[in-house]
Design an enzyme around this catalytic site. Sequence first.
Site, mmCIF file in Angstrom:
data_model
loop_
_atom_site.group_PDB
_atom_site.id
_atom_site.type_symbol
_atom_site.label_atom_id
_atom_site.label_comp_id
_atom_site.label_asym_id
_atom_site.label_seq_id
_atom_site.Cartn_x
_atom_site.Cartn_y
_atom_site.Cartn_z
ATOM 1 N N ARG A 93 -4.005 -0.820 6.642
ATOM 2 C CA ARG A 93 -4.145 -2.111 7.316
ATOM 3 C C ARG A 93 -2.817 -2.495 7.984
ATOM 4 O O ARG A 93 -1.756 -2.380 7.402
ATOM 5 C CB ARG A 93 -4.524 -3.187 6.298
ATOM 6 C CG ARG A 93 -4.879 -4.419 7.076
ATOM 7 C CD ARG A 93 -5.245 -5.670 6.397
ATOM 8 N NE ARG A 93 -5.709 -5.798 5.080
ATOM 9 C CZ ARG A 93 -6.490 -6.820 4.725
ATOM 10 N NH1 ARG A 93 -6.933 -7.661 5.624
ATOM 11 N NH2 ARG A 93 -6.819 -6.976 3.480
ATOM 12 N N ASP A 160 -5.891 2.846 -11.857
ATOM 13 C CA ASP A 160 -6.097 1.556 -12.523
ATOM 14 C C ASP A 160 -6.224 1.765 -14.037
ATOM 15 O O ASP A 160 -5.692 0.996 -14.836
ATOM 16 C CB ASP A 160 -7.367 0.893 -11.971
ATOM 17 C CG ASP A 160 -7.367 0.893 -10.450
ATOM 18 O OD1 ASP A 160 -6.605 0.113 -9.872
ATOM 19 O OD2 ASP A 160 -8.085 1.712 -9.845
ATOM 20 N N HIS A 188 -12.260 -0.222 -6.781
ATOM 21 C CA HIS A 188 -10.795 -0.119 -6.750
ATOM 22 C C HIS A 188 -10.285 -1.222 -5.820
ATOM 23 O O HIS A 188 -9.893 -0.975 -4.678
ATOM 24 C CB HIS A 188 -10.330 1.257 -6.260
ATOM 25 C CG HIS A 188 -8.839 1.308 -6.062
ATOM 26 N ND1 HIS A 188 -7.945 1.266 -7.100
ATOM 27 C CD2 HIS A 188 -8.085 1.337 -4.940
ATOM 28 C CE1 HIS A 188 -6.724 1.271 -6.625
ATOM 29 N NE2 HIS A 188 -6.766 1.313 -5.312
#
Length: 332
Positions: A93, A160, A188
């Site tokens: 991003r 995680d 996630h």
Amino acid sequence: MAKEPLRVLVTGAAGQIGYALVPMIARGVMLGADQPVILHMLDIPPAAEALNGVKMELVDAAFPLLKGIVASTDAAEACKGVNVAVMVGGFPRKEGMERKDVMAKNVSIYKSQASALEQHAAPNCKVLVVANPANTNALILKEFAPSIPEKNISCLTRLDHNRALGQISERLSVQVSDVKNVIIWGNHSSSQYPDVNHASVKTSSGDKPVRELVADDAWLNGEFISTVQQRGAAIIKARKLSSALSAASSACDHIRDWVLGTPEGTWVSMGVYSDGSYNVPAGIIYSFPVTCKDGEWKIVQGLPIDDASRQKMDATAAELVEEKTLAYSCLA
Ligand SMILES: NC(=O)C1=CN([C@@H]2O[C@H](COP(=O)(O)OP(=O)(O)OC[C@H]3O[C@@H](n4cnc5c(N)ncnc54)[C@H](O)[C@@H]3O)[C@@H](O)[C@H]2O)C=CC1
Ligand SMILES: O=C([O-])CC(=O)C(=O)O
């Protein structure tokens, strides 16, 4: 007798996770210290020079297990004959981009790479998607590679899982290797549910439940969960770059346990295609507790789920259903 080399594809190999991951694979961390490998590295043409630099460093490191290197910007060439595919390549991003813009870029990459894998990978190739949105990229890959069995397509939530083990180990001042059976349910993303209700710690008087040892439900139900959910963002804030060494190491853990098996009495978290277990909607890639044996994962069944957990499991499932709709609208 020496084993035949396995071919391992890393996409996005010129990026920061790729740079941490390829030496781990070449050292045997992913597939074992007796398993020779041929590394296939894919990146896009603007990264071709950097990719060649990574190749040069792999040669310079003289890894005894590394039997060959394919570095390419052509997906068909990079996917040829691969036994394991670790999909790290993606579009991060950028400032000013909406979630939908990132989704649109990445799902179209995963749609086209699905075809390359389907046509060129070895039969029974195991696929791990790391690039975000990891669950939904894996789902798109599955949908557009119908001849790859769905059980062979997974996404990374082991990072995680390992983060949750790390937090418990720090809190209790115990070895991380003595903590087991945490669970990451769902996406996630920050909606994931890190669950310690079935987790235990090895002590001199046997395995003890994490809840009993921590003896602080407010912390376990609050700060612990949000720390794990937000850990990726905390790393970005500290490093100005997202997690790379821990992501690479966890990707090795994921594939190693999938191929070589989980230890007796231990489960791990993997993002896999939901079959409706635990009333999670079928047709999304959702992180479940799994055990692995003989190269196959199996969802751990029959764990009791309390109301608070149910709500969190449903919320992260709802986010994945929404992402699926968004992904399809991007491809329309
Ligand atoms: N699932 C997880 O636990 C984690 C996932 N991630 C995700 O992993 C991805 C990679 O992260 P970094 O290595 O830090 O990013 P990066 O930006 O350093 O590297 C990405 C690489 O992918 C390449 N790439 C872009 N489009 C491609 C395509 N179509 N085919 C092949 N390669 C392509 C880029 O050129 C770049 O070299 C990101 O999406 C990140 O969000 C990061 C950490 C943890
Ligand atoms: O948050 C990010 O962009 C990177 C990531 O997935 C993580 O560190 O878990």
